[in-house]
Scaffold this active site. Structure first.
Site, mmCIF file in Angstrom:
data_model
loop_
_atom_site.group_PDB
_atom_site.id
_atom_site.type_symbol
_atom_site.label_atom_id
_atom_site.label_comp_id
_atom_site.label_asym_id
_atom_site.label_seq_id
_atom_site.Cartn_x
_atom_site.Cartn_y
_atom_site.Cartn_z
ATOM 1 N N GLU A 110 -9.385 -75.326 35.610
ATOM 2 C CA GLU A 110 -8.393 -75.924 36.516
ATOM 3 C C GLU A 110 -9.001 -75.878 37.913
ATOM 4 O OE1 GLU A 110 -5.683 -77.303 35.766
ATOM 5 O OE2 GLU A 110 -4.833 -76.426 33.967
ATOM 6 N N CYS A 131 -3.721 -76.156 45.254
ATOM 7 C CA CYS A 131 -4.662 -77.087 44.616
ATOM 8 C C CYS A 131 -4.096 -78.492 44.554
ATOM 9 C CB CYS A 131 -5.026 -76.597 43.228
ATOM 10 S SG CYS A 131 -3.582 -76.260 42.221
ATOM 11 N N GLU A 164 -12.215 -81.734 49.463
ATOM 12 C CA GLU A 164 -11.061 -80.840 49.525
ATOM 13 C C GLU A 164 -11.196 -79.924 50.745
ATOM 14 O OE1 GLU A 164 -10.728 -77.628 46.625
ATOM 15 O OE2 GLU A 164 -8.624 -78.162 46.353
HETATM 16 P P1 NAD Z 1 -13.504 -69.846 43.864
HETATM 17 O O1 NAD Z 1 -14.087 -70.755 42.832
HETATM 18 O O2 NAD Z 1 -14.344 -69.461 44.998
HETATM 19 O O3 NAD Z 1 -13.013 -68.484 43.204
HETATM 20 C C1 NAD Z 1 -12.081 -68.462 42.147
HETATM 21 C C2 NAD Z 1 -12.298 -67.192 41.347
HETATM 22 O O4 NAD Z 1 -13.570 -67.275 40.717
HETATM 23 C C3 NAD Z 1 -12.300 -65.906 42.180
HETATM 24 O O5 NAD Z 1 -11.615 -64.903 41.445
HETATM 25 C C4 NAD Z 1 -13.782 -65.564 42.276
HETATM 26 O O6 NAD Z 1 -14.021 -64.194 42.402
HETATM 27 C C5 NAD Z 1 -14.281 -66.057 40.935
HETATM 28 N N1 NAD Z 1 -15.716 -66.369 40.882
HETATM 29 C C6 NAD Z 1 -16.528 -66.794 41.883
HETATM 30 N N2 NAD Z 1 -17.788 -66.970 41.426
HETATM 31 C C7 NAD Z 1 -17.762 -66.663 40.100
HETATM 32 C C8 NAD Z 1 -18.741 -66.666 39.076
HETATM 33 N N3 NAD Z 1 -20.006 -67.044 39.304
HETATM 34 N N4 NAD Z 1 -18.365 -66.306 37.817
HETATM 35 C C9 NAD Z 1 -17.078 -65.947 37.564
HETATM 36 N N5 NAD Z 1 -16.123 -65.907 38.495
HETATM 37 C C10 NAD Z 1 -16.453 -66.272 39.752
HETATM 38 O O7 NAD Z 1 -12.152 -70.536 44.351
HETATM 39 P P2 NAD Z 1 -11.133 -69.992 45.443
HETATM 40 O O8 NAD Z 1 -11.698 -70.238 46.783
HETATM 41 O O9 NAD Z 1 -10.676 -68.629 45.083
HETATM 42 O O10 NAD Z 1 -9.886 -70.959 45.169
HETATM 43 C C11 NAD Z 1 -9.754 -72.188 45.785
HETATM 44 C C12 NAD Z 1 -10.087 -73.289 44.807
HETATM 45 O O11 NAD Z 1 -9.297 -73.151 43.629
HETATM 46 C C13 NAD Z 1 -9.731 -74.645 45.372
HETATM 47 O O12 NAD Z 1 -10.742 -75.557 45.036
HETATM 48 C C14 NAD Z 1 -8.433 -74.982 44.653
HETATM 49 O O13 NAD Z 1 -8.146 -76.353 44.572
HETATM 50 C C15 NAD Z 1 -8.659 -74.376 43.308
HETATM 51 N N6 NAD Z 1 -7.398 -74.134 42.596
HETATM 52 C C16 NAD Z 1 -7.107 -74.888 41.497
HETATM 53 C C17 NAD Z 1 -5.894 -74.710 40.834
HETATM 54 C C18 NAD Z 1 -5.533 -75.530 39.628
HETATM 55 O O14 NAD Z 1 -4.608 -75.156 38.908
HETATM 56 N N7 NAD Z 1 -6.212 -76.636 39.364
HETATM 57 C C19 NAD Z 1 -5.001 -73.735 41.293
HETATM 58 C C20 NAD Z 1 -5.333 -72.985 42.408
HETATM 59 C C21 NAD Z 1 -6.555 -73.170 43.052
#
Ligand code: NAD
Length: 479
Positions: A252, A286, A383
Site C-alpha cells: 500500500e 496517503c 507526492e
Molecule cells: P517509508 O517507506 O519511509 O517507511 C514506512 C515503513 O517502512 C517504516 O516503518 C520504515 O521503518 C519501514 N522501512 C523503511 N525501509 C525499510 C526496508 N528497507 N525494509 C523494511 N522496512 C523498511 O514511508 P513513511 O515515510 O513512513 O510513510 C509515508 C509514505 O507511506 C507515503 O508515501 C504515504 O503515501 C505512504 N502511505 C500509504 C498508505 C496506503 O494505505 N496506501 C497509508 C499510509 C501511508
C-alpha cells in the site's frame, strides 16, 4: 518508560523485551524537542519474534479454535483498546503531532477494525465443488503462517490494526514493526492483546529503524507473507525481498490524488471537502487530495472559498486541538516547503501559504494553496505528503481526466458534480483504487482500499482484505 503496564519496548512471545538494537529518540513535532526514547530490535530480536510467531502458529491455537470464540477474542481486543484510549491518545498526540480529535478517531477506528474482522472470523470458509459420482471435493481457506507487517508513522495504530485484525481472524501469527518516527502508541496494542487473552506469540511487536529491524523482518526466512504500507521506494525493496523468497506481499504505497470539480458542483461544499482532503493531519495522509482540477468557469470562486475556509481555522499543537498541526519531522516540513518553492519558481501562485510560519517552534508548514499549476510542473507529479494543494484548470472533461490520470500514482481520486451520470462516467475512467464522489474521504473500514499503478496492489480493509491472509487448499476425495 510509560507509567502503566505498557513499557516502551518490543513485545515478543508474550514478554516485553527491551531490545538490543539501536535506540530511537522520539521527538514531539509540536516543539521539535526530543521527549522520550525506545530501544530498537536487533536482528536477533527480530529472529526471536519470528520464531515466537512460528511456535504460536504451530500450536494451531487460533486455527483450531471454534470460529465463534475467535470472533469473541477479536471483540475483546477491541474492548481493551477502547479501555486504554485515555492512555493512548496523549501519547499519540505528542509523538505524532496530530490533534486530540484525530487521535481519538484513530483509536476508535483501531478498535473498530478488530470488531469488523472479528465479525468475519466465523465466516471464513471454503466451498464444495461437484465432481460427479465417486468424488467429494472441497476447498479450505487456510492461514499462511507468520505475517510480517511494516507500518508507517502517519496513522500507526489504525494502519497496524487493518492488517493485524484480518490476519488473526484467519488464524495467522503476526510480527509487526512500528514506525521509527512514531513508535510509542503502538506498544498499547500489545497490552490490549495480552489483556484480551490472545495466546502468546500470536502478536509480536518489534521496534526499530527500517534499514535494520525492517529489513531483517522482511528478509527473514521464517516469514510467510508480508504487508507493507509506506513509500514507493521502500515498497520496491519489500517486493524484491518477497520475490527472493517467493512469498506474497501486499503493498500500500503513496499517492498524488486528484479531485475533478465540474462546473455544476456546489462550490461551498467542494471548498470544505477539498480543504479537509488536503489539510487533515497536515496533508500526511496517503489518500490526501493533493490536486484539485477545477472547471475554468468556477475556478476563482472555488479557490476563494478554500482560502476563506483555511483562514477560519487555527494552527498550533495537537494537544490544543487545532486543525492545522505540525508535520512529523523537520525533514518532512522542509520537503513540503521545498516543493512549494519549486512550484512558485516555476510560475505557480500561492493563494495562501507557501512557506513555514513564523514564531512557532516545531515542524509547522502553513497550509498552502497553489494556483496556476500546470500538468508539467514537478508539484503535479510528486507526492509531497504535506499541506500543499495544487489547483489546476480544465475546460472539458477529457482534459480533466487526462490531468487526473497523468501521474504514476493511482491511489485515490474524486469527482464533484450534481450530475450522477457524469459522476459515474468519470469514476469509471479514473485510474485509482478509490473514487470519492462529492466528499473526500467518504467510506469506512468496510470498503476496500488500495492502489492502481505505482500506488501498489492488494486490497486492505473490507472483506477484500481477507484474501491477503488465507490461501486456498483444495481437497479432492475419491470415495
Ligand atoms: P517509508 O517507506 O519511509 O517507511 C514506512 C515503513 O517502512 C517504516 O516503518 C520504515 O521503518 C519501514 N522501512 C523503511 N525501509 C525499510 C526496508 N528497507 N525494509 C523494511 N522496512 C523498511 O514511508 P513513511 O515515510 O513512513 O510513510 C509515508 C509514505 O507511506 C507515503 O508515501 C504515504 O503515501 C505512504 N502511505 C500509504 C498508505 C496506503 O494505505 N496506501 C497509508 C499510509 C501511508
Amino acid at each position: 518508560m510509560a507509567a502503566s503496564e505498557t513499557p516502551w519496548a518490543n513485545y515478543i512471545g508474550g514478554q516485553w523485551i527491551k531490545g538490543s538494537g539501536q535506540s530511537i529518540v522520539v521527538n514531539a513535532p509540536a516543539t521539535g524537542q526530543a521527549f522520550d526514547e525506545i530501544a530498537g530490535a536487533s536482528e536477533s530480536d527480530v529472529g526471536a519474534a519470528v520464531e515466537a510467531a512460528r511456535r504460536a502458529f504451530n500450536t494451531r491455537a487460533l486455527y483450531d479454535m471454534r470460529p465463534h470464540d475467535r470472533m469473541l477474542l477479536l471483540f475483546r481486543i477491541a474492548a481493551e483498546i477502547r479501555k486504554l484510549s485515555d492512555e493512548i491518545v496523549p501519547v499519540l498526540v505528542k509523538e505524532n503531532g496530530k490533534s486530540v480529535g484525530f487521535a481519538k478517531d484513530e483509536v476508535e477506528c483501531t478498535a473498530q477494525y478488530f470488531e469488523y474482522y472479528g465479525g468475519i472470523a466465523d465466516k471464513v470458509h471454503g466451498k464444495s465443488i461437484p465432481l460427479g459420482s465417486g468424488y467429494l471435493d472441497y476447498t479450505q481457506l487456510v492461514p499462511f503462517g507468520v505475517s510480517a507487517q511494516i507500518v508507517p508513522w502517519n496513522f500507526p495504530l489504525e494502519i497496524a490494526a487493518r492488517a493485524i485484525a484480518p490476519a488473526l481472524a484467519c488464524g495467522n501469527a503476526v510480527v509487526v514493526k512500528s514506525p521509527e518516527l512514531s513508535p510509542l502508541a503502538m506498544c498499547f496494542l500489545a497490552t490490549a492483546c495480552a489483556r484480551a487473552g490472545l495466546p502468546a506469540g500470536y502478536f509480536n511487536l518489534i521496534t526499530g529503524y527500517g534499514k535494520d529491524a525492517g529489513e531483517a523482518l522482511v528478509s527473514h526466512p521464517g516469514v510467510d507473507q508480508v504487508v507493507f504500507t509506506g513509500s514507493v521506494e521502500t515498497g520496491r525493496k519489500i517486493l524484491r525481498n518477497a520475490a527472493e523468497k517467493i512469498i506474497p506481499a501486499v503493498v500500500e504505497l503513496g499517492g498524488k490524488s486528484a479531485g475533478i470539480v465540474y462546473a455544476d458542483a456546489d462550490t461551498t461544499s467542494v471548498a470544505s471537502s477539498a480543504a479537509i482532503g488536503i489539510f487533515a493531519h497536515a496533508g500526511q495522509v496517503c489518500s490526501a487530495g493533493s490536486r484539485l482540477i477545477v472547471h475554468e468557469s468556477i475556478h476563482d470562486e472555488v479557490v476563494e472559498k478554500i482560502v476563506t475556509w483555511v483562514k477560519g481555522q487555527t494552527m498550533g499543537p495537537g494537544e490544543e486541538d487545532h486543525f492545522f498541526t505540525p508535520l512529523i519531522s523537520a525533514a518532512q516540513r522542509d520537503k513540503a516547503e521545498r516543493f512549494a518553492m519549486i512550484a512558485l519558481q516555476a510560475g505557480a501562485t500561492a493563494a495562501t501559504g507557501g512557506r513555514r510560519p513564523d514564531g512557532l517552534p516545531g515542524f509547522y508548514m502553513t497550509p498552502t494553496v497553489l494556483t496556476g499549476v500546470t500538468p508539467a510542473m514537478e508539484i503535479n507529479k510528486h507526492e509531497v505528503f504535506g499541506p500543499v494543494l495544487s489547483v489546476l484548470k480544465f475546460s472539458d472533461r477529457e482534459e480533466a481526466l487526462s490531468i487526473a490520470n497523468g501521474t504514476e500514482y493511482g491511489l485515490a481520486s474524486g469527482v464533484y458534480t450534481k450530475d450522477l451520470s457524469l459522476a459515474h462516467w468519470t469514476a469509471d475512467r479514473l485510474e485509482a483504487g478509490t473514487v470519492f464522489v462529492n466528499q473526500w474521504f467518504a467510506g469506512g473500514n468496510e470498503v476496500p482500499f488500495g492502489g492502481f499503478k505505482r500506488s501498489g496492489f492488494g486490497r486492505e480493509k473490507g472483506v477484500e482484505a481477507m484474501a491477503n491472509y488465507c490461501q486456498v487448499r483444495n481437497v479432492a476425495v475419491r470415495i
